[in-house]
Design an enzyme around this catalytic site. Sequence first.
Site, short mmCIF file in Angstrom:
data_model
loop_
_atom_site.label_atom_id
_atom_site.label_comp_id
_atom_site.label_asym_id
_atom_site.label_seq_id
_atom_site.Cartn_x
_atom_site.Cartn_y
_atom_site.Cartn_z
N SER A 45 48.90 36.36 41.85
CA SER A 45 47.51 36.36 42.68
C SER A 45 46.46 36.67 41.65
O SER A 45 45.32 36.08 41.91
CB SER A 45 47.57 37.80 43.63
OG SER A 45 47.86 38.68 42.90
N GLU A 46 46.63 37.20 40.26
CA GLU A 46 45.90 37.19 39.46
C GLU A 46 46.36 37.13 38.01
O GLU A 46 47.38 37.83 38.01
CB GLU A 46 44.64 38.35 39.43
CG GLU A 46 43.59 38.40 40.79
CD GLU A 46 43.56 39.73 41.67
OE1 GLU A 46 42.66 39.75 41.98
OE2 GLU A 46 44.47 40.41 41.77
N THR A 47 45.64 36.62 37.04
CA THR A 47 45.98 36.69 35.70
C THR A 47 44.99 37.11 34.91
O THR A 47 43.69 36.60 35.20
CB THR A 47 46.43 35.22 35.32
OG1 THR A 47 47.64 34.98 35.90
CG2 THR A 47 46.73 35.10 33.67
N HIS A 76 43.70 45.64 40.60
CA HIS A 76 45.05 45.59 40.09
C HIS A 76 45.07 44.97 38.72
O HIS A 76 45.64 45.61 37.68
CB HIS A 76 46.05 45.04 41.00
CG HIS A 76 46.64 43.74 40.93
ND1 HIS A 76 46.08 42.60 41.31
CD2 HIS A 76 47.55 43.23 40.23
CE1 HIS A 76 46.90 41.44 40.92
NE2 HIS A 76 47.66 42.10 40.16
#
Length: 303
Positions: A45-47, A76
Site C-alpha cells: 500500500s505504501e513504500t 503507517h
Amino acid sequence: MARSYSVYDVFTDRKLAGNPLAVVFDGDDLSDEAMQAITREINLSETVFVQPSTNPAYAAKLRIFTPGRELPFAGHPTVGTAVALAERAHGAAAVDLVTVLEENVGPVRCAVRLREGEASFAEFDLPRKSQQAVMPLDKLGIADALSLKVTEIGFENHVPSVWSAGVPFLLIPVHDVGTAQRVEFDPQLWEKIVPFVDGALASAYVYCRGGVNHVAKFHARMFASGMGIVEDPATGAAAAALSGAIRHFDRLTDGHHPIMIEQGVEMGRPSFIHLHIDVEGGTISNARIGGQAVRLASGTLDL
C-alpha cells in the site's frame, strides 16, 4: 547500485499482521518516476524512500508513495520508518528517543521506544490538525457504493463528512461492526459520487463504535481506489482525519482522550492504531498517532 531496504509490519506486534511497509534507505538520487515505478513493483500500500533532509536538525526526509501516487503524509509510513531508522541506528539496545522526520506535509515530530524482545513502538504529533471540508454529499450514492442500505449509514450524531489532516477522507459512520463487515466497495460507483478535495479524490473510511477486540473503541475499514489500494489494513492518516470528526460529533470535553482504533480485521491483518486527542477550550490542542512495528524482511534492490 544496490539499495538496502526493509519490510515492516506496522500497527501490530506480530509479523504477518498489520499494514506492511517497504522502507528504501538509499533513495536520495532516485527520480520521482523511478520511485513510483519501484512502489508499483513492490506493490504494497505504501513504500517510503529515505533521503537526506534539507534541515540538518531533522533525521531524514521521507518520500511516501502508494501504487497510484505520492502522498504528502501518511501514518503507517511515519511510524514504520521512525522505528526502522531507530533500529538501524541502535540495534537491539533499549532506547527512548525523539526525532523529526521531514515529509512533504512538513516536519513530523516522532517519539520512538525500543526494547529488547518487544515490538518497537513509535508515535508522532499530527503535523496538521484535522479540518472539515463542508460540502454536499450524496448519502444514497455513498450507500450504493458500499452495498449498504441508506438507513445503515450514520449513528448517534455521526453523519458522513469530509475531513483531512493532510490527506482527505470521506468518513462514513455505519451502525455497527456487522454492518462494516458487510461492506462491498464498488470503486466505479464511488468515483461517480465522491468529491475531490485539494485536487485529490477523497478515499472511503468506514467506521463504527466498538470492535472485534474489546480494547477497540472504533472499528474501521479504508478503501482508496484513487491511490491504487483496494483495501488498506491500517491507515494512520485516516485516523488523523477521524480525530476531528470524533471531537466534533462526540463533543469531546476538555482533557486527554485515548482512543484505540482497530482496522484490517476483515483482511485477516488486524491492526491497532493508538489515537490520543487533547482538547482545550473545546478545540483540539494536540493529537498523536502511534503503534508498534516489527521487521519482517531485509534485502537489496539492484538498481
